[in-house]
Enzyme design. Structure first.
Site, PDB file in Angstrom:
ATOM      1  N   HIS A   1      28.695  42.031  51.883  1.00 23.21           N
ATOM      2  CA  HIS A   1      29.450  43.177  51.367  1.00 23.21           C
ATOM      3  C   HIS A   1      28.845  43.589  50.030  1.00 23.21           C
ATOM      4  O   HIS A   1      28.466  42.739  49.222  1.00 23.21           O
ATOM      5  CB  HIS A   1      30.923  42.791  51.199  1.00 23.21           C
TER       6      HIS A   1
ATOM      7  N   ASP B   1      29.925  44.578  47.171  1.00 19.13           N
ATOM      8  CA  ASP B   1      30.506  43.963  45.970  1.00 19.13           C
ATOM      9  C   ASP B   1      30.117  42.495  45.871  1.00 19.13           C
ATOM     10  O   ASP B   1      29.912  41.962  44.773  1.00 19.13           O
ATOM     11  CB  ASP B   1      32.029  44.100  45.984  1.00 19.13           C
ATOM     12  N   LYS B   2      30.008  41.828  47.011  1.00 20.81           N
ATOM     13  CA  LYS B   2      29.636  40.415  46.995  1.00 20.81           C
ATOM     14  C   LYS B   2      28.148  40.217  46.720  1.00 20.81           C
ATOM     15  O   LYS B   2      27.755  39.206  46.144  1.00 20.81           O
ATOM     16  CB  LYS B   2      30.032  39.757  48.317  1.00 20.81           C
TER      17      LYS B   2
ATOM     18  N   GLU C   1      26.810  41.866  34.595  1.00 18.68           N
ATOM     19  CA  GLU C   1      27.373  42.790  35.578  1.00 18.68           C
ATOM     20  C   GLU C   1      26.237  43.381  36.411  1.00 18.68           C
ATOM     21  O   GLU C   1      25.181  43.706  35.894  1.00 18.68           O
ATOM     22  CB  GLU C   1      28.129  43.924  34.883  1.00 18.68           C
TER      23      GLU C   1
ATOM     24  N   GLU D   1      25.438  40.924  28.445  1.00 17.61           N
ATOM     25  CA  GLU D   1      25.007  40.238  27.230  1.00 17.61           C
ATOM     26  C   GLU D   1      24.822  38.765  27.518  1.00 17.61           C
ATOM     27  O   GLU D   1      25.588  38.167  28.275  1.00 17.61           O
ATOM     28  CB  GLU D   1      26.014  40.448  26.102  1.00 17.61           C
TER      29      GLU D   1
ATOM     30  N   LYS E   1      33.799  42.600  57.056  1.00 22.55           N
ATOM     31  CA  LYS E   1      35.120  42.406  56.459  1.00 22.55           C
ATOM     32  C   LYS E   1      36.048  41.832  57.522  1.00 22.55           C
ATOM     33  O   LYS E   1      35.855  42.051  58.720  1.00 22.55           O
ATOM     34  CB  LYS E   1      35.699  43.738  55.935  1.00 22.55           C
TER      35      LYS E   1
ATOM     36  N   PHE F   1      28.959  50.814  63.014  1.00 23.29           N
ATOM     37  CA  PHE F   1      28.797  50.231  61.679  1.00 23.29           C
ATOM     38  C   PHE F   1      27.350  49.748  61.539  1.00 23.29           C
ATOM     39  O   PHE F   1      27.089  48.582  61.312  1.00 23.29           O
ATOM     40  CB  PHE F   1      29.792  49.076  61.498  1.00 23.29           C
TER      41      PHE F   1
ATOM     42  N   ASP G   1      27.620  51.776  50.783  1.00 23.48           N
ATOM     43  CA  ASP G   1      28.643  51.903  49.744  1.00 23.48           C
ATOM     44  C   ASP G   1      28.158  51.123  48.525  1.00 23.48           C
ATOM     45  O   ASP G   1      27.668  50.000  48.655  1.00 23.48           O
ATOM     46  CB  ASP G   1      29.973  51.328  50.242  1.00 23.48           C
ATOM     47  N   ALA G   2      28.275  51.694  47.352  1.00 24.48           N
ATOM     48  CA  ALA G   2      27.837  51.002  46.144  1.00 24.48           C
ATOM     49  C   ALA G   2      28.667  49.751  45.905  1.00 24.48           C
ATOM     50  O   ALA G   2      29.856  49.708  46.232  1.00 24.48           O
ATOM     51  CB  ALA G   2      27.932  51.935  44.938  1.00 24.48           C
TER      52      ALA G   2
ATOM     53  N   ARG H   1      34.729  43.289  41.771  1.00 27.56           N
ATOM     54  CA  ARG H   1      35.627  44.245  42.413  1.00 27.56           C
ATOM     55  C   ARG H   1      36.380  43.630  43.594  1.00 27.56           C
ATOM     56  O   ARG H   1      37.145  44.314  44.279  1.00 27.56           O
ATOM     57  CB  ARG H   1      34.845  45.487  42.871  1.00 27.56           C
ATOM     58  N   LYS H   2      36.196  42.337  43.821  1.00 30.65           N
ATOM     59  CA  LYS H   2      36.900  41.670  44.928  1.00 30.65           C
ATOM     60  C   LYS H   2      37.646  40.442  44.406  1.00 30.65           C
ATOM     61  O   LYS H   2      37.574  39.359  44.966  1.00 30.65           O
ATOM     62  CB  LYS H   2      35.906  41.278  46.016  1.00 30.65           C
TER      63      LYS H   2
ATOM     64  N   LYS I   1      29.993  35.272  34.641  1.00 26.05           N
ATOM     65  CA  LYS I   1      30.492  34.815  33.344  1.00 26.05           C
ATOM     66  C   LYS I   1      30.257  33.317  33.166  1.00 26.05           C
ATOM     67  O   LYS I   1      30.540  32.531  34.069  1.00 26.05           O
ATOM     68  CB  LYS I   1      31.986  35.115  33.217  1.00 26.05           C
TER      69      LYS I   1
ATOM     70  N   LYS J   1      34.076  31.961  28.972  1.00 27.05           N
ATOM     71  CA  LYS J   1      34.959  33.053  29.349  1.00 27.05           C
ATOM     72  C   LYS J   1      36.130  32.463  30.132  1.00 27.05           C
ATOM     73  O   LYS J   1      35.978  32.025  31.278  1.00 27.05           O
ATOM     74  CB  LYS J   1      34.235  34.083  30.205  1.00 27.05           C
TER      75      LYS J   1
ATOM     76  N   ASP K   1      38.497  33.828  31.539  1.00 22.97           N
ATOM     77  CA  ASP K   1      38.757  34.497  32.820  1.00 22.97           C
ATOM     78  C   ASP K   1      38.341  33.591  33.964  1.00 22.97           C
ATOM     79  O   ASP K   1      39.028  33.532  34.998  1.00 22.97           O
ATOM     80  CB  ASP K   1      37.934  35.796  32.920  1.00 22.97           C
TER      81      ASP K   1
END
Length: 399
Positions: A16, A18-19, A51, A64, A175, A243, A251-252, A257-258, A278, A282, A284
């Site tokens: 995917h 995003d992955k 990113e 960074e 998916k 597909f 798709d970008a 985003r997941k 990260k 971090k 997060d």
């Protein structure tokens, strides 16, 4: 807490878009942790906030970092290409060899560094403010929500078949989505399952399409317990029909985003911060790992059927601002949320440095987390240390 309901979770494959971005970002983190010690740099000093954006034959890597001078744009580009190759993209619209890769990493802000770095009597501070959640439930042996567990496993199996050549008609992007009916808090039936997978040419009609559908249904039957499937289960396999165009060409993709796929499939709160790309200063990332670790141990110890834990931090401050435990009315064996809030900080130091030490996070272990969830994975060696249940005995004694 409701006992009878329908609940749904989704997952996405390693291909995917995003992955793909998450994988590249985590490869960069691992690159710094691998190369730093080779030139004498302490892993405690590594910093990365990376990113990635992917689109048609284009990859942009920004963020960074602080790491060894031996790691530059060429090394970052190489790990990105190798990640894309390993996922399996050799398509006209996205190819590991021909994609344009732009590296825009720069040095970490000195103003962030002064809050995070340990100095003198000051302990290492959190890399940012934020809230982080961990969760565990006795739905599955891995103490994960069943809907997400099966969504992941379907795609993991399909990816393994694609890589092995057992399903050569599959392409990397896919998916899944699983809806289960719960009665008395336990999953009793799969009411709907959705699988959309990128495929080779011609697998959207006739006998080839039928073969693809039959393959996916067999994977589902192999993954889900037989008692959850019935003639009433609805299957939606490639419901759009075709597909062929997928991945970053279709798709970008963007890092982070997941986040619900990465965590608990919507069955538990999420603090909002993404993990991939990260380093573990971090919170997060590192505090989300330690909250899962604590919640899993609570459930594994038989102290509750479900457990949610929240931590909060301020940038540059070492100690968490709050610790919150919710047992969702499922507490067992005399456990209470209030008692666990007292006990857990005595078992794990919840500062960024304490978490990194306890879970062994200053290592190149992050690429493996980029697809099929950061939680519910099997701990092996240095990998997925937050999935260990080594606090169980101490929790039982303390509670």
């Amino acid at each position: 807490m409701r006992q009878n309901y329908l609940f749904t979770s989704e997952s996405v494959s390693e291909g995917h878009p995003d992955k793909v971005s998450d994988r590249i970002s985590d490869e960069v983190v691992d690159l710094f942790f691998r190369e730093g010690p080779k030139v004498g740099m302490s892993p405690w000093d590594i910093r990365a906030a990376c990113e990635t954006m992917c689109t048609t034959n284009r990859v942009i890597i920004a963020g960074e970092t602080r790491g060894p001078k031996s790691v530059g744009p060429a090394q970052v580009e190489e790990v990105a290409r190798q990640a894309i190759k390993d996922i399996g993209y050799e398509q006209e619209g996205f190819h590991w060899k021909t994609a344009q890769v732009e590296v825009l990493l720069h040095a970490q802000s000195a103003h962030i560094a002064q809050g995070v770095d340990a100095s003198g009597n000051k302990d290492e501070g959190a890399g940012d403010q934020g809230i982080m959640f961990g969760y565990a439930a006795d739905d599955t042996p891995d103490l994960m929500p069943a809907t997400l567990y099966y969504s992941h496993k379907i795609l993991e199996r399909m990816a393994a078949d694609r890589h092995s050549g057992a399903a050569p008609f599959l392409e990397p992007d896919a998916k899944s989505q699983v809806t289960l009916r719960f009665q008395n808090g336990k999953p009793v039936a799969a009411t709907a399952i959705v699988v959309s997978t990128q495929h080779g040419k011609g697998y959207d009609e006739g006998a080839k399409e039928a073969a693809l559908h039959a393959y996916v249904k067999q994977v589902i039957a192999d993954i889900l317990p037989a008692e959850l499937l019935s003639d009433a289960t609805e299957y939606h396999i490639n419901p759009t029909g075709s597909f062929e165009i997928g991945g970053p060409d279709g798709d970008a993709g963007l890092t982070g985003r997941k986040i619900i796929v990465d965590t608990y499939g919507g069955a538990a709160p999420h603090g909002g911060g993404a993990f991939s790309g990260k380093d573990p200063t971090k919170v997060d990332r590192s505090a989300a790992y330690v909250t899962r670790y604590m919640a899993k141990n609570v459930v594994a110890a038989g102290l509750a059927k479900r457990c949610t834990i929240q931590l909060s931090y301020a940038i540059g401050v070492a100690e968490p601002l709050s610790l919150y435990v919710d047992l969702h009315g499922t507490e067992l064996n005399g456990a209470t949320a209030e008692r666990l809030e007292q006990v857990l900080p005595t078992l794990v130091r919840l500062t960024p440095k304490g978490i990194r030490t306890h879970l062994g996070l200053n290592k190149p272990i992050y690429e493996k987390t980029a697809a099929y969830g950061h939680f519910g994975r099997r701990p092996e060696g240095d990998l997925f240390s937050w999935e260990k249940t080594d606090l169980v005995d101490r929790l039982k004694e303390a509670v």
